[in-house]
Design an enzyme around this catalytic site. Structure first.
Site, short mmCIF file in Angstrom:
data_model
loop_
_atom_site.label_atom_id
_atom_site.label_comp_id
_atom_site.label_asym_id
_atom_site.label_seq_id
_atom_site.Cartn_x
_atom_site.Cartn_y
_atom_site.Cartn_z
CG HIS A 46 -0.71 -0.15 2.51
ND1 HIS A 46 0.25 0.61 3.10
CD2 HIS A 46 -1.21 -0.94 3.49
CE1 HIS A 46 0.33 0.30 4.38
NE2 HIS A 46 -0.54 -0.65 4.64
CG HIS A 100 -3.93 -6.50 12.19
ND1 HIS A 100 -4.87 -5.48 12.15
CD2 HIS A 100 -2.83 -6.00 11.55
CE1 HIS A 100 -4.35 -4.45 11.51
NE2 HIS A 100 -3.13 -4.73 11.13
CD GLU A 102 -3.29 -3.25 7.10
OE1 GLU A 102 -2.67 -3.23 8.17
OE2 GLU A 102 -3.07 -2.45 6.16
CG ASP A 104 -1.29 -7.22 5.94
OD1 ASP A 104 -2.35 -6.77 6.43
OD2 ASP A 104 -0.17 -6.98 6.43
CG HIS A 167 -1.22 -1.01 11.62
ND1 HIS A 167 -1.50 -1.57 10.41
CD2 HIS A 167 -1.11 0.32 11.37
CE1 HIS A 167 -1.54 -0.69 9.46
NE2 HIS A 167 -1.32 0.47 9.99
CG ASP A 186 0.81 -5.23 11.49
OD1 ASP A 186 0.97 -6.28 10.85
OD2 ASP A 186 0.01 -4.33 11.13
CE1 TYR A 214 5.31 -4.17 8.74
CE2 TYR A 214 5.15 -3.43 11.01
CZ TYR A 214 4.60 -4.03 9.90
OH TYR A 214 3.30 -4.48 9.96
CG HIS A 245 4.38 -8.27 8.16
ND1 HIS A 245 3.82 -8.72 6.99
CD2 HIS A 245 3.49 -7.42 8.71
CE1 HIS A 245 2.63 -8.15 6.83
NE2 HIS A 245 2.40 -7.37 7.87
FE1 FEO Z 1 -1.50 -3.86 9.79
FE2 FEO Z 1 0.43 -6.39 8.49
O1 FEO Z 1 -1.09 -5.36 8.71
#
Ligand code: FEO
Length: 417
Positions: A46, A100, A102, A104, A167, A186, A214, A245
């Site tokens: 993004h 989370h 989001e 991803d 996040h 995250d 990050y 991640h």
């Molecule tokens: Fe806030 Fe890896 O997504």
């Protein structure tokens, strides 16, 4: 784990084949495994330039009742299901924890919920609401949890800790006390694709660089929320941090936790950044003069051309800088477009406590340095002086003024950094 694979499992193994990364060490501890996806080729997350790719980490906790912790981006659902199928019968998975919402991490949920018929989705109340906005969750079996609630899997327990705004508003950590293991979503993550899964298996400097990048690009606006997170986990014994991640922290927890304590305060070093865009070299000459003037002992200096770098790297450099000169030539009565875009990006990330000045060139009309100055004020940084301006070409007098301004930035960096 069931000894006899289900038909669904056999179907996945037969139809999808094996991932090229299947030989990786993916075991965190006995019966807790990484089942995520390594995205070697992603370069745009993004708008965040992910030069080293990324991973979407999911984890399988096999016990009397098996739990999947998080999922992956939607296109990689098959890879996730294949990895689960290699470890257990789909019917044995009783919980899917969503830390989370989001996409991803939740994008594969519709496929996963469909493939795991006995699984209950576990998330906090806000997460359930957000998942309901993204997906058709009407038929899903959802159990909401709050901070302090636990779920027994048999030998192991999952304990939930809500971490709003790290996040997103619904974000949550999941802790396994028996293994001193924190699934941190995250937080503590890195966009870093590697064949290795642990912090002691790959170059630590690179891991730390990506963790810092990050933080600067994803977490920096939420420093206060990160501080609250630290308060919530202060009493926990932690030996493993498994983020959503990048690599898993098992050998260098002190390093990443100490770094986060600095980053969440936006703590700066004696460091001067000169960031600019230039049309015909005038703003570039001013940038060089400012950098030269900032050459005091003990001051780190960096020069960044916005079209020769990436916004992600600029944000990471700003995170621990004390004093920043930002410059632009004038184009069509305003800033150069990439200079304006970089400042807009930084404004959103809200780096705190920086001192700054604007500089730039103009011809028959003004707007470049003035536009930078206005944006630096919008960001909320301390403005050290009126913009440095050069008409067409900087004169020797203006370059001397730039060197003097650079010295002022360096002195500020030594004072505050
Ligand atoms: Fe806030 Fe890896 O997504």
């Amino acid at each position: 784990m069931a000894d006899v694979p289900s038909a669904a499992k056999l179907l996945y193994v037969k139809n999808i084949g094996f991932s090229s990364t299947e030989s990786m060490n993916t075991t965190l501890c006995e019966n807790i495994d990484w089942v995520g996806h390594v995205d070697w080729t992603v370069r745009d997350f993004h708008g965040y330039e992910t030069e080293r790719g990324s991973t979407y980490n999911a984890y399988l906790v096999r016990d009397e009742q098996t739990a999947l912790i998080d999922t992956v981006k939607a296109p990689f659902a098959d890879d996730l299901l294949q990895k689960i199928a290699a470890l257990c019968d789909f019917n044995s998975v009783r919980y899917v924890v969503c830390n989370h919402a989001e996409p991803d991490h939740s994008g594969a949920l519709p496929r996963v919920v469909q493939a795991l018929p006995n699984a209950t989705l576990v998330c906090d109340k806000k997460c359930a609401e957000i998942l309901g906005e993204y997906y058709d969750t009407a038929g899903w079996n959802v159990r909401t949890v709050a901070t302090g609630e636990t779920l027994s899997l048999g030998r192991r327990t999952l304990r939930f800790i809500e971490t709003p705004m790290v996040h997103w508003p619904e974000s949550m950590f999941t802790y396994v006390p028996q293994e001193k293991l924190l699934f941190s979503m995250d937080a503590f993550g890195q966009h870093y694709a590697t064949a290795e899964r642990f912090d002691d298996e790959t170059a630590l400097d690179t891991v730390m660089e990506e963790a810092k990048t990050y933080y600067a690009n994803i977490v920096m606006p939420y420093g206060k929320s990160v501080e609250k997170c630290f308060e919530k986990i202060a009493g926990l014994e932690i030996s493993l941090i498994a983020p959503s991640h990048g690599v898993i922290w098992r050998a260098h927890l002190d390093r990443i936790l100490a770094a986060y304590r600095d980053w969440m305060q936006c703590r700066s070093k004696p460091k001067v950044l000169v960031i600019y865009d230039s049309m015909w070299g005038s703003a570039a000459a001013m940038a060089e003069a400012i950098l030269e003037g900032a050459g005091l002992h003990g001051v780190q200096r960096k020069l960044i051309h916005v079209r020769r770098s990436s916004f992600a790297r600029i944000a990471a450099e700003v995170l621990d800088a004390t004093a920043i000169a930002f410059g632009s030539s004038t184009l069509n009565g305003g800033m150069m477009p990439m200079a304006a875009a970089a400042l807009t990006y930084l404004e959103g990330l809200r780096p705190k406590g920086k001192a700054a000045l604007a500089f730039g060139s103009y011809g028959w009309g003004r707007g470049g340095p003035e536009g930078v100055d206005a944006k630096l004020r919008d960001i909320g940084w301390e403005i050290l002086r009126a913009p440095l301006r050069a008409k067409y070409r900087p004169t020797p007098e203006i370059l001397a003024e730039c060197r003097q301004a650079g010295r002022g930035l360096a002195e500020k960096a030594l004072e505050k950094g």
